[in-house]
Design a protein around this motif. Structure first.
Motif, mmCIF file in Angstrom:
data_model
loop_
_atom_site.group_PDB
_atom_site.id
_atom_site.type_symbol
_atom_site.label_atom_id
_atom_site.label_comp_id
_atom_site.label_asym_id
_atom_site.label_seq_id
_atom_site.Cartn_x
_atom_site.Cartn_y
_atom_site.Cartn_z
ATOM 1 N N ALA A 268 -11.178 54.411 62.712
ATOM 2 C CA ALA A 268 -9.787 54.856 62.428
ATOM 3 C C ALA A 268 -8.535 54.533 62.667
ATOM 4 C CB ALA A 268 -9.749 55.951 61.009
ATOM 5 N N GLY A 269 -8.476 55.626 63.699
ATOM 6 C CA GLY A 269 -7.531 55.573 64.834
ATOM 7 C C GLY A 269 -7.207 54.499 65.114
ATOM 8 N N ARG A 270 -8.340 53.439 66.066
ATOM 9 C CA ARG A 270 -8.141 52.339 66.401
ATOM 10 C C ARG A 270 -7.296 51.238 65.289
ATOM 11 N NH1 ARG A 270 -8.815 52.729 71.857
ATOM 12 N NH2 ARG A 270 -10.936 53.003 72.168
ATOM 13 N N TYR A 271 -7.699 51.120 64.082
ATOM 14 C CA TYR A 271 -6.940 50.563 63.087
ATOM 15 C C TYR A 271 -5.283 50.870 62.888
ATOM 16 C CZ TYR A 271 -11.536 48.787 60.880
ATOM 17 O OH TYR A 271 -12.050 48.169 60.707
ATOM 18 N N ARG A 272 -5.213 52.642 62.740
ATOM 19 C CA ARG A 272 -3.852 53.335 62.816
ATOM 20 C C ARG A 272 -2.808 52.359 63.953
ATOM 21 N NH1 ARG A 272 -6.631 57.207 60.558
ATOM 22 N NH2 ARG A 272 -6.921 58.236 62.434
ATOM 23 N N ALA A 273 -3.782 53.002 65.004
ATOM 24 C CA ALA A 273 -2.968 52.701 66.480
ATOM 25 C C ALA A 273 -2.379 50.807 67.257
ATOM 26 C CB ALA A 273 -4.033 52.768 67.647
ATOM 27 N N ALA A 274 -3.324 50.081 66.025
ATOM 28 C CA ALA A 274 -3.191 49.003 66.002
ATOM 29 C C ALA A 274 -2.042 47.704 65.241
ATOM 30 C CB ALA A 274 -4.574 47.423 66.142
ATOM 31 N N ASP A 275 -1.926 46.841 65.724
ATOM 32 C CA ASP A 275 -0.397 46.114 65.110
ATOM 33 C C ASP A 275 -0.907 44.168 64.282
ATOM 34 O OD1 ASP A 275 1.650 47.472 65.543
ATOM 35 O OD2 ASP A 275 1.434 46.245 68.141
ATOM 36 N N LEU A 276 -1.840 44.431 64.902
ATOM 37 C CA LEU A 276 -2.749 42.993 64.430
ATOM 38 C C LEU A 276 -4.157 42.803 64.167
ATOM 39 C CD1 LEU A 276 -1.643 40.287 62.555
ATOM 40 C CD2 LEU A 276 -1.617 39.709 64.333
ATOM 41 N N LEU A 277 -5.028 43.098 63.632
ATOM 42 C CA LEU A 277 -6.074 42.540 63.103
ATOM 43 C C LEU A 277 -6.583 41.056 63.687
ATOM 44 C CD1 LEU A 277 -10.059 44.090 62.789
ATOM 45 C CD2 LEU A 277 -9.436 42.263 60.734
ATOM 46 N N VAL A 278 -7.135 40.371 64.588
ATOM 47 C CA VAL A 278 -7.537 39.579 64.639
ATOM 48 C C VAL A 278 -9.194 39.159 65.145
ATOM 49 C CG1 VAL A 278 -5.227 38.646 65.800
ATOM 50 C CG2 VAL A 278 -6.989 39.802 67.166
ATOM 51 N N THR B 216 2.818 44.704 52.785
ATOM 52 C CA THR B 216 1.811 44.286 50.993
ATOM 53 C C THR B 216 0.201 45.063 51.352
ATOM 54 O OG1 THR B 216 1.383 42.337 52.283
ATOM 55 C CG2 THR B 216 3.820 42.719 50.931
ATOM 56 N N ALA B 217 -0.217 45.440 53.031
ATOM 57 C CA ALA B 217 -2.070 44.748 53.154
ATOM 58 C C ALA B 217 -2.263 46.448 52.236
ATOM 59 C CB ALA B 217 -2.108 45.105 54.337
ATOM 60 N N ARG B 218 -1.819 47.551 51.859
ATOM 61 C CA ARG B 218 -2.492 48.859 52.218
ATOM 62 C C ARG B 218 -1.736 48.358 50.397
ATOM 63 N NH1 ARG B 218 -4.808 53.383 52.255
ATOM 64 N NH2 ARG B 218 -4.910 54.691 50.587
ATOM 65 N N ALA B 219 -1.036 47.867 49.727
ATOM 66 C CA ALA B 219 -1.072 48.077 48.389
ATOM 67 C C ALA B 219 -1.940 47.038 47.613
ATOM 68 C CB ALA B 219 0.271 47.246 47.520
ATOM 69 N N VAL C 254 -1.562 56.211 55.750
ATOM 70 C CA VAL C 254 -0.178 56.924 56.837
ATOM 71 C C VAL C 254 1.003 55.826 57.262
ATOM 72 C CG1 VAL C 254 -2.510 57.543 58.315
ATOM 73 C CG2 VAL C 254 -2.005 55.632 58.509
ATOM 74 N N GLU C 255 1.843 56.629 57.291
ATOM 75 C CA GLU C 255 3.315 56.140 57.484
ATOM 76 C C GLU C 255 2.976 55.065 59.291
ATOM 77 O OE1 GLU C 255 6.588 54.169 56.872
ATOM 78 O OE2 GLU C 255 5.712 55.575 55.827
ATOM 79 N N ARG C 256 3.268 53.658 59.330
ATOM 80 C CA ARG C 256 3.503 52.699 60.724
ATOM 81 C C ARG C 256 4.656 52.471 60.982
ATOM 82 N NH1 ARG C 256 -2.058 50.502 61.008
ATOM 83 N NH2 ARG C 256 -0.812 49.566 62.754
ATOM 84 N N THR C 257 4.439 52.715 62.486
ATOM 85 C CA THR C 257 6.059 52.391 63.032
ATOM 86 C C THR C 257 5.965 51.187 63.594
ATOM 87 O OG1 THR C 257 5.062 53.964 64.727
ATOM 88 C CG2 THR C 257 6.238 54.796 63.448
#
Length: 371
Positions: free
Chosen positions: A260-270, A340-343, A182-185
């Motif tokens: 999955a929606g939570r992952y896409r909506a967030a900016d950083l997993l802590v 770089t995370a996805r790659a 997905v494209e992240r903004t």
């Protein structure tokens, strides 16, 4: 490679069967290994018996040992009556002192087939104490394995240090089925932090405590936190984050589609991840292009490369807070880590690569052991 060369595999996950109702990283990894094995050849879940003692209860261990004996008898009778279901290899996932494999080694010896363990943790110090019987069974199972596949360098060191001469040991890095890219903004203002973890006493609760202390240091900075998870320590976790008021939202357990929606909506997993074996949540987040922040240890380092898709810190709240503060103040760094995370996950932790590695290792093993 033709179908005749592929092994027929019996699969067992003593710690957390694939059909267990409570979601966890162990259950998810068991399901992923099963999917990878299905790409290798015919596979059957041989037993759904959960052999787990979390408290050191001798009576429970005795009951589970008896139940495992019944499973062994059932399976040997089944294979005698239905030769087409007889496996040519047995593979068990996650064997350690709280969840020994009490079935696979016996079946493998009886049928004269290879025995394989994925994620073996050796804990010889547990050979005395309340888990002594289970620890001895786990040690014996791991020592009898024709092949041990390790998911972390830490586990491999112990397996090789204590294993019998000539035992085959190899790495199988943790993996997952990649979601659609997905494209992240992002990042949002204020940055949206996300935590996904079970709420249990011990290391999990200690990680929540470290996170709360770190955020307390950064109370004057802009951020919000969503927490997804549930468990017996939920009340303690709620109390830890209550001082932050509406900046922290606890959502309880979450279905995979909602997660999955939570992952896409967030900016950083802590998630500090103290003493994590590896942490599937880190792979899931990075697969969605979400950068991650964790404490550096042998487990988290298995799935996070510092500066590529995530950051690793020291174990003190001040260490965690310092790196988090830098990321909160640098939106371009967050975007770069997300790209770089996805790659990184695609290159090193995808299901297709794991399935091919299993195919190679297991077919080679069955060819070397007479039927």
């Amino acid at each position: 490679m033709n179908a005749q060369s592929l092994p027929r595999i019996a699969f067992h996950a003593p710690l957390k069967p694939v059909d267990h109702p409570v979601p966890s990283g162990d259950r998810q990894m068991a399901r992923l290994i099963l999917r990878a094995l299905e790409a290798t050849g015919p596979v059957e879940v041989a037993s759904s018996l959960r052999v787990y003692d979390g408290t050191g209860d001798a009576a429970l261990q005795a009951r589970l040992t008896a139940a495992a004996g019944g499973e062994r008898e059932r399976l040997l009778s089944l294979y005698a009556a239905a030769p087409e279901r007889r496996p040519s290899l047995w593979l068990s996932y996650h064997v350690y002192y709280k969840a020994p494999d009490l079935i696979g080694p016996h079946i493998a010896r009886s049928l004269g087939i290879p025995y394989v363990v994925v994620e073996a943790t050796r804990a010889r110090k547990r050979l005395t104490g309340p888990w002594s019987a289970f620890a001895a069974a786990a040690e014996a199972a791991i020592e009898s394995a024709d092949l041990v596949l390790c998911v972390s360098a830490r586990d491999r060191q112990a397996v090789e240090a204590y294993g019998p001469p000539g035992q085959r040991v190899a790495m199988l890095p943790p993996f997952l089925d990649l979601p659609a890219s997905v494209e992240r903004t992002g990042p949002d203002s204020p940055p949206r932090l996300l935590t996904v973890a079970m709420m249990r006493p011990g290391d999990k609760l200690a990680s929540y405590r470290l996170l709360a202390e770190s955020l307390g240091i950064l109370a004057d900075q802009p951020w919000t936190l969503d927490i997804v998870g549930d468990g017996p320590a939920a009340a303690e976790v709620s109390a830890l984050f209550a001082p932050f008021g509406p900046r922290v939202t606890l959502h309880g357990a979450c279905a995979p589609t909602d997660l999955a929606g939570r992952y896409r909506a967030a900016d950083l997993l802590v998630w500090p991840g103290l003493n994590e074996a590896f942490g599937m949540v880190y792979l899931e987040a990075q697969a969605h292009g979400l950068p991650v922040l964790a404490v550096d240890n042998a487990g988290t380092g298995t799935v996070i490369r510092d500066g590529v898709g995530g950051r690793l810190t020291g174990p003190a709240p001040q260490d965690f807070a310092a790196v988090l503060a830098g990321l909160l103040a640098d939106s371009s760094a967050l975007r770069s880590l997300g790209r770089t995370a996805r790659a990184y996950v695609e290159a090193h932790h995808g299901l297709p690569a794991a399935a091919e590695r299993l195919r190679h290792l297991l077919t080679a093993l069955t060819r070397q052991v007479p039927a």
